[in-house]
Design a protein around this motif. Structure first.
Motif, mmCIF file in Angstrom:
data_model
loop_
_atom_site.group_PDB
_atom_site.id
_atom_site.type_symbol
_atom_site.label_atom_id
_atom_site.label_comp_id
_atom_site.label_asym_id
_atom_site.label_seq_id
_atom_site.Cartn_x
_atom_site.Cartn_y
_atom_site.Cartn_z
ATOM 1 N N PRO A 80 33.325 20.125 64.658
ATOM 2 C CA PRO A 80 33.027 20.797 63.397
ATOM 3 C C PRO A 80 34.320 21.411 62.873
ATOM 4 C CG PRO A 80 31.851 21.814 65.248
ATOM 5 C CD PRO A 80 32.798 20.835 65.822
ATOM 6 N N ARG A 81 34.502 21.389 61.571
ATOM 7 C CA ARG A 81 35.760 21.899 61.047
ATOM 8 C C ARG A 81 35.535 23.062 60.112
ATOM 9 N NH1 ARG A 81 40.105 17.391 60.074
ATOM 10 N NH2 ARG A 81 40.841 19.125 58.827
ATOM 11 N N ARG A 100 25.999 16.173 59.257
ATOM 12 C CA ARG A 100 25.697 15.776 60.626
ATOM 13 C C ARG A 100 26.975 15.327 61.326
ATOM 14 N NH1 ARG A 100 21.177 15.739 63.104
ATOM 15 N NH2 ARG A 100 20.966 14.449 64.955
ATOM 16 N N LEU A 101 27.165 15.804 62.549
ATOM 17 C CA LEU A 101 28.371 15.454 63.275
ATOM 18 C C LEU A 101 28.230 14.060 63.878
ATOM 19 C CD1 LEU A 101 28.928 18.764 65.229
ATOM 20 C CD2 LEU A 101 30.261 17.958 63.320
ATOM 21 N N THR A 102 29.319 13.319 63.855
ATOM 22 C CA THR A 102 29.345 12.063 64.576
ATOM 23 C C THR A 102 29.542 12.426 66.041
ATOM 24 O OG1 THR A 102 30.691 11.411 62.725
ATOM 25 C CG2 THR A 102 30.357 9.780 64.427
ATOM 26 N N THR A 103 28.800 11.807 66.913
ATOM 27 C CA THR A 103 28.963 12.176 68.314
ATOM 28 C C THR A 103 29.513 10.997 69.103
ATOM 29 O OG1 THR A 103 26.735 11.469 68.866
ATOM 30 C CG2 THR A 103 27.021 13.771 68.288
ATOM 31 N N ILE A 104 30.109 11.338 70.247
ATOM 32 C CA ILE A 104 30.434 10.304 71.221
ATOM 33 C C ILE A 104 29.236 10.245 72.139
ATOM 34 C CG2 ILE A 104 32.025 9.608 73.022
ATOM 35 C CD1 ILE A 104 34.135 11.312 71.725
ATOM 36 N N PRO A 148 25.707 28.963 72.411
ATOM 37 C CA PRO A 148 25.054 27.867 73.140
ATOM 38 C C PRO A 148 25.967 26.676 73.436
ATOM 39 C CG PRO A 148 24.386 27.855 70.857
ATOM 40 C CD PRO A 148 25.207 29.091 71.049
ATOM 41 N N VAL A 149 27.069 26.542 72.744
ATOM 42 C CA VAL A 149 27.902 25.361 73.000
ATOM 43 C C VAL A 149 29.292 25.709 73.508
ATOM 44 C CG1 VAL A 149 26.691 23.883 71.363
ATOM 45 C CG2 VAL A 149 28.645 25.191 70.582
ATOM 46 N N SER A 150 29.582 26.997 73.691
ATOM 47 C CA SER A 150 30.970 27.308 73.994
ATOM 48 C C SER A 150 31.369 26.903 75.412
ATOM 49 C CB SER A 150 31.262 28.786 73.756
ATOM 50 O OG SER A 150 30.359 29.571 74.462
ATOM 51 N N VAL A 203 24.873 18.561 71.248
ATOM 52 C CA VAL A 203 23.949 19.693 71.330
ATOM 53 C C VAL A 203 23.745 20.329 69.946
ATOM 54 C CG1 VAL A 203 23.607 21.984 72.342
ATOM 55 C CG2 VAL A 203 24.418 20.112 73.752
ATOM 56 N N ILE A 204 24.817 20.406 69.167
ATOM 57 C CA ILE A 204 24.677 20.954 67.814
ATOM 58 C C ILE A 204 23.728 20.088 66.988
ATOM 59 C CG2 ILE A 204 25.904 21.405 65.654
ATOM 60 C CD1 ILE A 204 28.346 22.097 67.361
ATOM 61 N N ASN A 205 23.904 18.778 67.087
ATOM 62 C CA ASN A 205 23.009 17.888 66.350
ATOM 63 C C ASN A 205 21.562 18.040 66.807
ATOM 64 O OD1 ASN A 205 24.959 16.845 64.715
ATOM 65 N ND2 ASN A 205 25.189 14.923 65.820
#
Lengths: 347, 365
Positions: free
Chosen positions: A279-280, A287-291, B215-217, B227-229
């Motif tokens: 996230p920036r 929505r974030l692209t995930t690996i 929760p994600v740190s 996890v954020i998604n």
């Protein structure tokens, strides 16, 4: 700086390195940990180099081997369980791995020193900080107590601890997190090293303090003309301070480039995924692209390219063949079968 | 703090829909915008005592010192601040894990700080928590099924005995874990998967509000995004409200609808994500934002970082007047004598607690 394609890349573009190759060079290093459950292959052929006055960032997630490489350079790996089956760590042309321990000790701290992530647990809680900074000077330089104390105050002033003279007798718990990290930096600089390895120096700190510490490190590096290896998982910190960047995954360097080209156009799907998944601050949420998937278990590193189970572009070749390190010109390398395609955005 | 949630126009429809009955409920239909939690002037002081036998109080750590906000249904309120600013204490207060020194928190028209016994237990179903460290917040001797199912032991009416196993498996499926892994132990999962277990446990009682404390740190970069998604899609699906506490301003910008910035136990600025990140007016917010490294080396030269000097003062002895004045470059005499209120300032339509609130261009590179 041509990455290991030839036997020795002896060019020194910045002209500041020692004549003979690089200040520090890790060549094809392997490290394994032998445990009851089997052996974990933690470092699998890592090579990187560092010239005087530059900052190399080593980026990776936990378990990628970034800290273990640094510990191997410092000679502070616990052996056993760690074993170094092969590889070289050349400091000014001397292979540190072949040195006897008492010779090695002369390098540690004096030539290459290290700051650790968690300053609270790295400092001894029952001794005053001034005494701890001075300890190294007394033992290594044979300074008298009074001289060591004087120098410790100087060092604390160097890292901008306010009222150093008054605080020299204080204990670690009396300092804030940022100040403790400054004490760590003061200790690492005590013997005037040529290489400073900073292992996640700001991870435990708040952003405003992080900015102070990164500033301080940058300033000291310039003033004292040190070379720095910055180990981190934070893509933001890297973008701020590094000259070059080496991305590690499963104990390998999967991409190496100067920092501008890497952020501009990554040449490995893992780096690309990382850059897309954070996230920036300067972008609104979408929505974030995930690996997908998880980092590999180092006891069972996947066949072929270790990243293939998580790679969106993986093909049969990636499952079968371990990709070699490909040179992409401009001192860039990528360990991906399709490096050029990724770089050009064709994939 | 007026309820200023412009995010959803369907605020008034529906009304008191209770916690969802089934995860398959489609998103977006839940009435959003209505206030689910109103926190008013919450204060938590931890006494500092002296003496062994005859303890007497010689001071107090003012961890949370008068915090007010509203949380609307389906929204995420981000709470950011440096360590020691009181954000985690606030989370504990909202969970009733700490007793507040003063203040109210209105949930469904009742002050949750006044409840006790059975009423408190029923209230707790509505407010659940996801903890920071997925390694220590799960009991290593319990199976995943027992961990996620434990809330049903305390609230037997939430799932009838025979249906519990199935319910736990549904929850595992909901958070993206394999329902067949119900008999595994926490150590058999990775950090990200463990955090999913923690989320499933928080969802077990179908709460309306989830307090997420960092929760994600503790997670790796590539796992953070997953996890954020997940948290975001669960919110859409179940109409949850989140109080999302984090020190990572980028993560908060990503997930939050509104953001509150805390400093030494007080909210210094609150507004929508856009207002806080694009048009902050409090100098502390501006400094905080400017210090966040941006993953773009091109921004290196252009970035103007506001360097704060010194450390956060001790909450046991906060500065008079404005608490930020000791590190503020704008501080004047009035800052030492008069405490600035968190009110709308002329320059910007969101509350900011600074006498000299003003916009600053290009805080974020």
């Amino acid at each position: 700086m041509n990455e290991r394609s030839g036997p020795n890349g002896r060019t020194s573009p910045q002209g500041v390195a020692v004549d003979d190759g690089h200040l520090l060079e890790v060549r094809d290093l392997f490290v394994e940990f032998h445990t009851r459950d089997g052996s974990a292959k933690v470092i699998n052929g890592v090579s990187y180099h560092l010239d005087a006055g530059e900052t190399l960032a080593v980026l990776g997630e936990s378990g990628s081997g970034k800290s273990v490489t640094a510990q191997a350079i410092m000679g502070i790996l616990d052996m056993p369980p760690a074993v170094i089956p092969s590889g070289q760590i050349l400091y000014r042309g001397t292979d540190l791995l072949t040195l006897p321990e008492d010779e090695r000790r002369k390098v540690r701290g004096k030539q290459i020193s290290m700051i650790f992530q968690d300053a609270l647990s790295a400092l001894n809680p029952v001794f005053p900080v001034g005494w701890q900074i001075g300890e190294m000077l007394r033992l290594r330089e044979g300074m008298s107590r009074a001289d060591a104390k004087r120098r410790a105050i100087e060092l604390m002033e160097l890292v901008k601890i306010p009222a150093a003279r008054q605080r020299i007798g204080d204990y670690p718990h009396q300092f804030s997190g940022g100040m403790r990290q400054r004490v760590m930096i003061a200790m690492s600089l005590a013997l005037d090293p040529a290489v400073l390895i900073a292992d996640e120096p700001t991870t435990a700190l708040d952003v405003t303090v992080q900015a102070q510490i990164m500033d301080l490190l940058g300033e000291l590096r310039r003033d004292l003309n040190m070379a720095m290896i910055l180990i981190t998982h934070d893509l933001g910190v890297v973008a701020d301070v590094a000259d070059r960047i080496a991305v590690m995954y499963a104990g390998r360097i999967i991409e190496h480039a100067d920092v501008h080209s890497l952020y501009e156009a990554p040449a490995h799907p893992y780096t690309k995924g990382l850059l897309e998944s954070i996230p920036r601050l300067d972008h609104k949420g979408q929505r974030l692209t995930t690996i997908r998937g998880l980092p590999p278990n180092l006891m069972r590193i996947p066949s072929g390219c270790p990243f293939h189970p998580r790679c969106p572009y993986a093909r049969q070749e990636c499952v079968d063949v371990v990709p070699t390190v490909r040179s992409l010109g401009n001192d860039r390398t990528s360990a991906c079968h399709f490096a050029q395609e990724v770089l050009d955005g064709r994939i | 703090m007026a309820a200023s949630d412009p995010t959803n126009p369907q605020a008034t429809t529906g009304g008191a829909a209770t916690g969802g009955t089934d995860p398959a409920r489609t998103g977006g239909t839940k009435p959003r915008g209505e206030t689910v939690l109103r926190v008013e002037n919450v204060v938590k002081h931890f006494p500092i005592t002296q003496g062994v036998v005859f303890k007497r109080q010689i001071g107090a750590v003012k961890a949370v010192d008068g915090v007010s906000f509203e949380l609307n249904r389906g929204e995420t309120l981000g709470i950011v601040g440096e360590s020691g600013c009181g954000k985690s204490t606030l989370a504990k207060l909202l969970m009733r894990l700490e007793t507040p020194t003063a203040g109210r928190a209105m949930l469904e028209g009742r002050d949750m700080f006044k409840l006790s016994g059975g009423e408190l237990r029923r209230m707790r179903r509505n407010v659940q928590m996801v903890m920071q460290d997925p390694y220590t917040s799960l009991n290593p001797r319990m199976t995943v099924g027992d961990i996620i199912g434990e809330p049903f032991d305390i609230h037997p009416d939430a799932a009838p005995r025979g249906a519990r196993r199935q319910r736990v498996q549904e929850l595992l499926d909901l958070v993206g874990l394999n329902p067949e892994h119900i008999n595994r132990y926490p150590h058999q999962f990775s950090g990200g998967q463990r955090q999913r277990i923690g989320i499933a446990r928080a969802l077990a009682l179908k709460p309306e509000i989830i307090v997420c404390d960092e929760p994600v740190s503790a997670l790796d970069v590539s796992i953070q995004a997953q996890v954020i998604n997940l948290l975001e899609s669960l919110q859409d699906e179940l109409g949850l409200s989140y109080i999302f506490i984090a020190h990572d301003l980028s993560v908060v910008r990503h997930i939050a609808d509104r953001v509150a910035v805390m400093y030494l136990g007080k909210i210094v600025e609150i507004g929508t994500e856009d207002e806080i990140y694009e048009r902050p007016t409090h100098p502390y917010t501006q400094a905080l934002l400017s210090a966040v490294p941006v993953p773009d080396p091109k921004a290196r030269a252009q970035r103007e970082i506001i360097r704060l000097v010194g450390d956060v003062p001790s909450p046991a002895n906060p500065p008079s007047g404005c608490r930020f004045r000791t590190r503020c470059w704008k501080a004047q005499d009035i800052c030492a004598t008069t405490e600035p209120q968190l009110v709308l300032r002329a320059v910007e339509p969101h509350p900011s607690a600074c006498h000299f609130a003003e916009l600053k261009q290009h805080v974020v590179a």
